[in-house]
Design a protein around this motif. Sequence first.
Motif: not given
Length: 555
Positions: A402-421
């Motif tokens: 089990v891996k836990v990953i913290f995405l501490p940003c608004y997912l607006d498509g421009n977060d710099g990592i996921l870059n999806m809304s």
Amino acid sequence: MGRYDLKPDYIFESSWEVCNKVGGIYTVLSTRAKTLQDMMKDRIIFIGPDFGGDVQDCYFEEDPNLMAGWREAAASENLNVRIGRWRVPGSPVTVLVDFKPYYPQKNDIYTWLWEHYQVDSLHAYGDYDEASMFSYAAGLVVESFYNHNLGADDRVVYHGNEWMTGLGLLYVNNKLPQVATLFTTHATSIGRSIAGNMKPLYDYLFAYNGDQMAGELNMQSKHSIEKQTAWHVDCFTTVSDITANECKELLDKQVDVVLPNGFDNSFVPAPAVFARKRKKARKRMLDVASALLGERLGDDTLIVSTSGRYEFRNKGVDVYIEAMNRLLRDKVLHKKVVAFIEVPGWVGEPRRDLQERLASGKDYDTPLEVPLVTHWLHEMSHDCVLDTLKYYDMHNRQEDNVKVIFLPCYLDGNDGILNMSYYDIVLGNDLCIYPSYYEPWGYTPLEAIAFKVPCITTDLSGFGLWANSIKGGYSELIDGVKVIHRTDYNYSEVADNIKETVADFSNFTDSQVKKARANADALSKKALWSEFIKYYFEAYAIALEKAERRVAGLK
């Protein structure tokens, strides 16, 4: 019996979150907009705060030809507005108002508020002034538009959301008695504060005095404007039975109507592209996880997530981590699990080392430093999520299932990592988990099932209670939503229940997964705005009848 034949000719609706994506109320209004627009045809007018700048203009498109006559009149009254359309399905007419010019009048406005409605603004701090000046400006917008464009033959409703719109509602109540006022509290300010301050809310709700607790928790001004607005508007509403009880106990006021939050499935991809978008979302989530963790995660990895505002206890982020910790120690787990925490923290910048790995397209066999977080935070050593993971000795080691990953940003498509809304990401999950302690409605689980993702929630959320009411008992995961019983004191049981549910789900057959996803989809259809909008028109009718009686009494 009320006159439910009364229908508004015009509806003004204001919120701090009109064209301003902050939290769940943005979703309430933006998804409901199309249903009202289809029914009202540009006679539903949203009012929001004008911050200017490119970020807000992603949500707002100004139209210089719209309401050109009134625009000039407003300018002559020193009312600075931008008029256009909200970039959401339905494209409703929207007025953004500049509230900054009213700060110099703040003391006079608060004095007026005290003299007419006994609202205590003396203890104001933080966002109270900002919200109040916006609310006042929104009231001026309604007054100006009414005086220039409407008359006694028009049935008009002004609907405000949350305490932040209270001052404007009271202004309209005083200055335009012929306009029907409607107030929705999505969560009482004092109830949220009691819960957020680690006090038991539910077992002692009957015993709490809202005014006393407001003094104890330094919430006097917000509580005061909320309570007086609830008492003076023509129709007082909230979003669930659980919050209706909270209003009765803490505001000493019964709601007139419960307005459950719906969804508009025009946000959900059409069947022809759904599978492709889900595959794309899963690939992106697994690519990010693989690059961060330094291991290649196959498509059979179970992707789970929680999301929402960073209210560590209220939203159940604490018990989510606890459950993942227990799942990590479970020796019979047959699948790898990647558990995302998608709550915006005090984010600094996206990790350059992670960006470089993602850009390279290579596979890596060593993890990055701190393989728990996708973005650097301003206060890495004072973050509740990271502190809790450290406390539980959860470090995403290679051997951990089990891996836990913290995405501490608004997912607006421009977060710099996921870059999806967010809506493009949510459908990539296998299971979503929202074990809220304080959740007046619960948009995140409703959004999840609308995207055919089964979810876990609790019976302390309005949505969880609604799901149970549809089932006629406790809803299970195979029904699309697993509703866990939660109280002030059964934290450990909740964590165990989540752990067991995820473990069971990891062993679902393909046909069971398919059935759970189909049932989630079917349940979401029962919560479309087309099903729930009738409650709004009931509320409008109550408010309009009261306004008619008031005007008749004035003559």
